[in-house]
Design a protein around this motif. Structure first.
Motif, short mmCIF file in Angstrom:
data_model
loop_
_atom_site.label_atom_id
_atom_site.label_comp_id
_atom_site.label_asym_id
_atom_site.label_seq_id
_atom_site.Cartn_x
_atom_site.Cartn_y
_atom_site.Cartn_z
N UNK C 188 0.82 -1.21 0.00
CA UNK C 188 0.00 0.00 0.00
C UNK C 188 0.86 1.28 0.00
N UNK C 189 1.85 1.28 0.88
CA UNK C 189 2.71 2.47 0.96
C UNK C 189 3.49 2.67 -0.33
N UNK C 190 3.98 1.57 -0.88
CA UNK C 190 4.77 1.69 -2.10
C UNK C 190 3.91 2.20 -3.25
N UNK C 191 2.68 1.71 -3.33
CA UNK C 191 1.80 2.20 -4.40
C UNK C 191 1.53 3.69 -4.25
N UNK C 192 1.35 4.13 -3.03
CA UNK C 192 1.07 5.54 -2.81
C UNK C 192 2.24 6.42 -3.24
N UNK C 193 3.42 5.92 -2.99
CA UNK C 193 4.60 6.73 -3.30
C UNK C 193 5.00 6.68 -4.78
N UNK C 194 4.79 5.53 -5.40
CA UNK C 194 5.29 5.33 -6.78
C UNK C 194 4.14 5.53 -7.76
N UNK C 195 3.72 6.76 -7.87
CA UNK C 195 2.52 7.10 -8.64
C UNK C 195 2.65 6.71 -10.11
N UNK C 196 1.66 6.01 -10.61
CA UNK C 196 1.65 5.64 -12.02
C UNK C 196 2.45 4.39 -12.32
N UNK C 197 3.07 3.82 -11.29
CA UNK C 197 3.87 2.61 -11.48
C UNK C 197 3.23 1.47 -10.69
N UNK C 198 2.76 0.43 -11.35
CA UNK C 198 2.15 -0.68 -10.61
C UNK C 198 3.15 -1.31 -9.64
N UNK C 199 2.67 -1.59 -8.42
CA UNK C 199 3.46 -2.30 -7.42
C UNK C 199 2.74 -3.62 -7.15
N UNK C 200 3.46 -4.72 -7.27
CA UNK C 200 2.82 -6.03 -7.22
C UNK C 200 3.41 -6.90 -6.12
N UNK C 201 2.54 -7.38 -5.25
CA UNK C 201 2.93 -8.36 -4.23
C UNK C 201 2.63 -9.75 -4.78
N UNK C 202 3.61 -10.62 -4.73
CA UNK C 202 3.47 -11.94 -5.33
C UNK C 202 2.42 -12.81 -4.66
N UNK C 203 2.23 -12.66 -3.36
CA UNK C 203 1.26 -13.50 -2.67
C UNK C 203 -0.15 -13.22 -3.20
#
Lengths: 254, 254, 254, 254, 254, 254
Positions: C188-203
């Protein structure tokens, strides 16, 4: 030899610059007609714009029939190239392809220096599509929009040369390809600055490549990828539909 | 979740078959609309036809805006996929892409069994465009035209199964991808015959892939390849030009 | 649909975090059991530890039989994945695999941002094993040990985001994969910071991928790489030997 | 020089054959001990069996400490090789690796001729893991189970030679690698039949490779992939857990 | 075992240093003769010089016949290697090849640190020729000319170590190959400085590789790439022509 | 424009045939001189022969200085090409390179059909050296020795056409490259038989490629791979040594 050079975008000033560059490269017996796309984006800086330009380019190719001995597509993404090969009875080359293949004869590796960084992934895909990733040191974007080049050629030249120097020193480039059809006018300045490093404009390269291919009596292979389309119903009423309908020679229900 | 499935060709019977396949795959909460391309070829069996279909597909994507949670492109060449990602605010997947990525979870290698051999080089390029050549055992064509599949489904099934067996025994395929959006109806028969070998229909795979991607809250990356286009003049009067003009939101001189 | 999520290491707190992440991703009808490896290393940060974890994971997979509809392996090296496919009658996906395949639908290239740099070569090998090196911009290590993530989540978040920014700006990453099963809580935090870049958790990605694959009625191919093992004598007395003996169904001399 | 040759499976007759092959290859000053895996499958013909064998092999490697100058892993999948490099203070080579690298000095391309076709995908992955796919003409399976080789050596020899001839004539192989540790006894017959084509047994190749590497004073790189593991809690009570615990030197809660 | 080490250039002092390095690496029963090229460039720092050196090397190889059990070519570009394999009845290894193959057993990736940057593209091509690009982290040039190494060994050592550190930290190298036959004397110092990172001199590696290959009873494959040339007219009067004429065993018109 | 075409072997009849083919391809203003290698093998069918031919070719290139505007090397292995680029102030192209690059503009894939199968591995290496393996469907040998072509042109034509048909039907070739400088005279017959498939003779292609490159004002890059050699002592007394000595401009001790 009569060549048709198609600017896949709709900016006539850019078509004029392309025509000038093509004429300068042409051999004595070569005549050149240059035309803009009949509709579509004013410049091509993304995949959606490229898709429209590809369709508009095919309209021109379909209408050209065998009026020319060869056709050059003058946008560095080579939009519509493979479809154009299918529709046209004469050889078709893209300026990206022509620049890369030409570079291979004078350098071990090349870099493409292009407009805004947004098109970098597109051009990296073009390199891969041609199977030339082993020869390509890098694709480098700049801050230039396509239409900035003619607006401020001096600034454009500075940007291109600066990025070219980085391609050479950081990426190991041995040749520089000008990654936009509108950059031909910068070739002279770039060559003067980048001593010992070939600088290649795709428009000029495509003209020479066509002169060679036509001179050798070669035609596009009809064996697999580029077979002439058989009759096919094409629905709709736009100009591109009409042009392709005529070329593929099929009856159509609108 | 609302999904839009676009058939990039103009054959409504094929769109109906695609819709059926998509509905069958959808999870309880997923609703699906399926539409044909508004204009263009009745089937896509070459690069020129694909270029027209890509433009027509972008017209649909541009008009769809954010009416849907995700969009699937239902032609195995994924025409217009990258442009659609740019134009759409929601995830877009192609059925070739979805089939290949899904295959990677149940098999070490896959083969694509498709229509007439003429499209084989196109699909080999698609595999390469996605960087999946290391997983692809082969692309194999048959004697089927796209529109033959619904005309004589039994003969189509026989052809597909025969070629699949060759892909397995000769090329080392561990899974079979049905390489045309119209082949979904053959999935059941092919699975029954090819025991122990997964058979994947791209339309169904795309629906599940979208359910997953949308469920994860993912959006298309705006970082490089798929940036939303900025304002751009798009000349002309056709429906695709109008749709893209509206979406890119720029003033245009016709 | 019943899914089993296996944490290949023996740290229960990490298994709990993984379970939470899996539940959050699951569709309404999906139930999830999460278990730790029965023995082996507390975390997996090298090849020797991974080899032990792979054996311990296979013990769980062998005992699970067909109690579940699908199995996810929740360590970013996907330890024991191919053996698990052989032993299990149901689909098995690894979280690295799931994250990478999912990324391919929303981005042209991805980077993996992971724990201590020591695991970087391992994960680069994982990318290559799946044939996805053409889509992977980089694998980047940080200073985090696996078990640091839950000890100091804020510091972990800062490190991951900082390295992600470098992956984006230096390596051309268009999506970020969180390269450790324990990093889901940072998504969640990474998505908020990295705007426009998908952040994916493998689980989470693995849960959705299994929902899709199971929903499509697919099973692991039995054609070549993942054939069910035939009867085989397995010597020894440990729990893993017993579990595999039972599953392969052979008589054994201890 | 003292070398340890580990047979990762538990069939003592095969270990004896491997020992004989290793002794025959050893230089005058080289002494060789050959041991079987302490537990695990009687032969290795799949990924699950390989995972167990890898763990059992690491148990031997961990216990060996620095009692030897070098260690060879005598199964053609090189199970546990990378973990063994981490755990051992002395060089470790696998027989697949040794055979392939040796082949590169006497031939432009090699083929691996191995046991039942089921292991072919595993060995193709091994080739790729070492980055040698450009040198490998093919991996070819036969009808032989691992334990068939000693049961009926004459039939095994016939099968191997027949498949080798196909590798040479169909795939362009310039050298043949015997793709199973138990095939060393066939080397002489195969060399006699395949005139002008080098035939390489991995066990012998590994002994010579270790003599070379040890003779050069080389040690496994500790820089990235093969760093010695730091202290780590390893839970459980089996013999492999104990051995690794001792080697990694950490306190453990069972 | 009698080995011939050929220095493809004509600088005797370098041949002497190579001989010393080879003797130090040789096993008790191995004797070594080292010779310079009979004509050609004093050092090899480009393609033209390499082409001359290759011809001069073949002259030595042709004259050597079967006087030796194996031949090493002691220049890091391995000039004339493939031709030497054709002409010689005994195994021939190049020092680049030997260093790279040896590195593969102790490290996951290697970098080559060599003389002036001018030879970098040549050595990158050598890596590719052997299909080892997947294992090579980088080729790095320095400011050293070949003949500078013996002129100022201390400065050379400093340069090599500095560039090696960059290869390790920037490129991910896990082993360092000394990329010039004259660098063997720097091996000890480099190993002392680059703790935990194998440093490999190709001359020593080639001696051990030949001891292994000869010890295994292997000969160069005569199947495809390295067939013994049949009789052929070779025109001219130079020493290389004479030597090859004698070896190929044909009548010649001068 | 004055072009020099060098036949790297010493068979004057073949040089005459090459000259004829080159003249036929030349544009009105292009004049052509064709010369044989001054010494070396009568034909080039292996690596050793190629190494001699490369040295002999460099002798011609060195002596040519800037007497010509461009140089073509007329042997399909392009022997000495990279060294020639260093030594010559004007562009140098090989016929293999020219044929392949030209093919890329009219076909998606090409096959090389060449002389005896012995040269197949050499030509496969040439394809890889140029990074064009992604475009090359196959290299196919025949039963023809180089000098058989002029001895029995009809039989040669039959062989080439038969093998070309196999390349098209079995390997997916879309264009055929005549893989020997002496095959130009078969081009017409091959084109007539292989309808719709471009047939390319490298000599003609090289002439057109040089006309293009020279016409564009391009020179060989001096940046990395093809730098002009600096002064260097070259020992010996043969004609090649003299020629290179003169060109590199250094004092020499014989």
């Amino acid at each position: 030899m009569k060549l048709l050079v198609i600017n896949p975008n709709t900016t006539q000033a850019m078509t004029d610059a392309i025509a000038e560059q093509a004429h300068a490269a042409a051999a004595p017996g070569t005549t050149i007609d240059a035309v803009s796309a009949p509709w579509g984006p004013a410049s091509i800086e993304g995949h959606a714009e490229e898709a429209l330009a590809a369709a508009a380019t095919l309209e021109v190719v379909a209408r050209a029939g065998d009026d020319y001995d060869g056709i050059a597509l003058a946008c560095f993404g080579d939009p519509g190239l493979y479809g154009a090969r299918e529709l046209s009875p004469v050889p078709v080359v893209g300026i990206a392809e022509a620049a890369m293949l030409t570079a291979c004869t004078v350098a071990h590796t090349f870099s493409v220096v292009t407009v805004i960084d947004r098109v970098r992934p597109m051009l990296e895909d073009v390199v891969r599509r041609y199977g030339l990733e082993g020869r390509c040191a890098s694709v480098r974007g700049t801050r230039l929009a396509v239409l900035d080049i003619e607006r401020d050629p001096e600034a454009a030249t500075r940007d291109i040369i600066a990025e070219s120097r980085l391609a050479i020193s950081e990426d190991g480039a041995e040749a520089i390809l000008l990654g936009c059809a509108g950059m031909g006018s910068l070739e002279r300045a770039a060559r003067a600055e980048l001593d010992g490093v070939p600088v290649i404009d795709g428009v000029a390269a495509a003209v020479k490549m066509l002169e060679g291919v036509v001179g050798l009596g070669l035609k596009t292979s009809r064996r697999a990828a580029f077979q002439t389309p058989g009759p096919k119903e094409v629905k709709g009423e736009g100009s591109v539909v009409e042009a392709v309908q005529e070329r593929i020679g099929t009856t159509v229900a609108g």
